[in-house]
Scaffold this active site. Structure first.
Site, PDB file in Angstrom:
ATOM      1  N   SER A 139       0.828  -1.207   0.000  1.00  0.00           N
ATOM      2  CA  SER A 139       0.000   0.000   0.000  1.00  0.00           C
ATOM      3  C   SER A 139       0.860   1.253   0.000  1.00  0.00           C
ATOM      4  O   SER A 139       1.847   1.330   0.744  1.00  0.00           O
ATOM      5  CB  SER A 139      -0.904   0.009   1.236  1.00  0.00           C
ATOM      6  OG  SER A 139      -1.753  -1.118   1.256  1.00  0.00           O
ATOM      7  N   SER A 140       0.503   2.228  -0.830  1.00  0.00           N
ATOM      8  CA  SER A 140       1.166   3.519  -0.875  1.00  0.00           C
ATOM      9  C   SER A 140       2.653   3.342  -1.204  1.00  0.00           C
ATOM     10  O   SER A 140       2.990   2.910  -2.296  1.00  0.00           O
ATOM     11  CB  SER A 140       0.939   4.270   0.438  1.00  0.00           C
ATOM     12  OG  SER A 140       1.285   5.621   0.314  1.00  0.00           O
ATOM     13  N   SER A 141       3.552   3.649  -0.278  1.00  0.00           N
ATOM     14  CA  SER A 141       4.972   3.413  -0.530  1.00  0.00           C
ATOM     15  C   SER A 141       5.221   1.934  -0.815  1.00  0.00           C
ATOM     16  O   SER A 141       6.086   1.574  -1.627  1.00  0.00           O
ATOM     17  CB  SER A 141       5.804   3.861   0.676  1.00  0.00           C
ATOM     18  OG  SER A 141       7.185   3.716   0.430  1.00  0.00           O
ATOM     19  N   HIS A 283      -7.049   7.770   0.087  1.00  0.00           N
ATOM     20  CA  HIS A 283      -5.733   7.128   0.237  1.00  0.00           C
ATOM     21  C   HIS A 283      -5.654   6.417   1.591  1.00  0.00           C
ATOM     22  O   HIS A 283      -5.809   7.052   2.609  1.00  0.00           O
ATOM     23  CB  HIS A 283      -4.643   8.187   0.152  1.00  0.00           C
ATOM     24  CG  HIS A 283      -3.261   7.642  -0.009  1.00  0.00           C
ATOM     25  ND1 HIS A 283      -2.766   7.248  -1.227  1.00  0.00           N
ATOM     26  CD2 HIS A 283      -2.281   7.404   0.888  1.00  0.00           C
ATOM     27  CE1 HIS A 283      -1.533   6.823  -1.076  1.00  0.00           C
ATOM     28  NE2 HIS A 283      -1.218   6.901   0.199  1.00  0.00           N
TER      29      HIS A 283
END
Length: 299
Positions: A139-141, A283
């Site tokens: 997720s994300s990074s 997000h």
């Protein structure tokens, strides 16, 4: 790598679901293969397949292996399906992953990507992992690192599922263009205003492993339309990139799949690349573990 506080704060917005795994997350203190100081944590189910598929589950900025273990259901599903889960933990002060250095974006070049690959090798040797069934998700990074692993180590990973990231190598390209000695956070990438042709994105991914002629991991790309941290246009750029890598085109949209308010975007025959757009989702997109497992061919 320095990531702005907006990404750090928003990346914690994952599914609020308690992990119901039967066992405990283990810290692998004997793993020291480097080249970075990322640490290895694993979940080994009691009823493990032999050899066992391996899922690498990669946390977001400010996250930890323990946090991603607790907030996702991969370990719980491992109890049912017998696979191993590796939860790497970033060595950076902000717990973001190195997705922008030349080392991390080069096959066997070093960086966090190589350290994670070494964790996979450790799991194969020490836990009976299946080197032919290795998958990445994050997720994300962690989504960015999933893309990096798929691009730099297509010989290791068979499939990936990236939740709310940016195109593979976006931070590197943007930073290099701006003359940054150590590319890191870039507002263009975050805002989704850095656009390239599908060919340019595809060439970037292929550049990580010059001379490689094998297949690339099949990919799921997830993004929410209300993402104000890593803006929604990144979704289209990411899909452009992988569609070029696979040399396939967009085929069709399927509404309300895998659930209401999500649109499934199918490329080619749907066996190599699928996107999921979450209407009104911020997000990050909540992790859809059962969809991932089906994509990986585990369940």
């Amino acid at each position: 790598m320095h990531f702005r506080s907006t990404l750090i704060a928003a990346s914690v917005a994952l599914l609020d679901v308690a992990n119901a795994a039967q066992g405990q997350l283990q810290s692998v203190t004997t793993f020291n293969a480097g080249p970075t100081k990322a640490t290895m944590h694993v979940y080994i189910p009691t009823k493990k397949l032999s050899p066992a598929p391996i899922i690498v589950a990669i946390h977001y900025c400010t996250g930890t292996a323990s946090a991603y273990f607790s907030s996702t259901q991969y370990a719980t599903l491992a109890d049912t399906h017998g696979f191993i889960v590796i939860y790497p933990e970033s060595p950076s002060s902000g717990k973001c992953w190195d997705v922008a250095s030349t080392a991390s974006l080069t096959h066997n070049g070093g960086g966090d990507s190589k350290t994670i690959v070494n964790m996979v090798s450790y799991a194969v040797t020490n836990y009976g992992g299946d080197a032919t069934k290795v998958y990445a998700t994050g997720s994300s990074s962690g989504a960015m690192m999933t893309n990096v692993l798929a691009g730099a180590y297509p010989d290791v990973f068979k499939a990936g599922s990236a939740y709310s990231g940016v195109p593979d190598g976006c931070f590197y390209v943007a930073g290099a263009t701006a003359g940054m000695a150590t590319p890191g956070w870039n507002n263009q990438c975050a805002a989704g205003t850095l656009t390239k042709t599908a060919q340019q994105w595809g060439d970037l991914t292929r550049s990580y492993y010059p001379g490689y002629n094998g297949s690339y991991p099949k990919m799921l790309i997830w993004h929410g339309t209300a993402d104000t941290t890593l803006a929604y246009p990144n979704f289209a750029e990411d899909l452009k990139q992988w569609s070029n890598v696979f040399n396939i085109n967009f085929t069709k949209d399927v509404a309300n799949t895998p659930q209401s308010a999500y649109t499934q975007k199918i490329y080619g025959d749907g066996t190599q690349l699928i996107g999921y757009s979450g209407q009104g989702v911020g997000h990050t997109v909540p992790v859809h573990e059962t969809v991932d497992l089906a994509w990986f061919g585990i369940a």
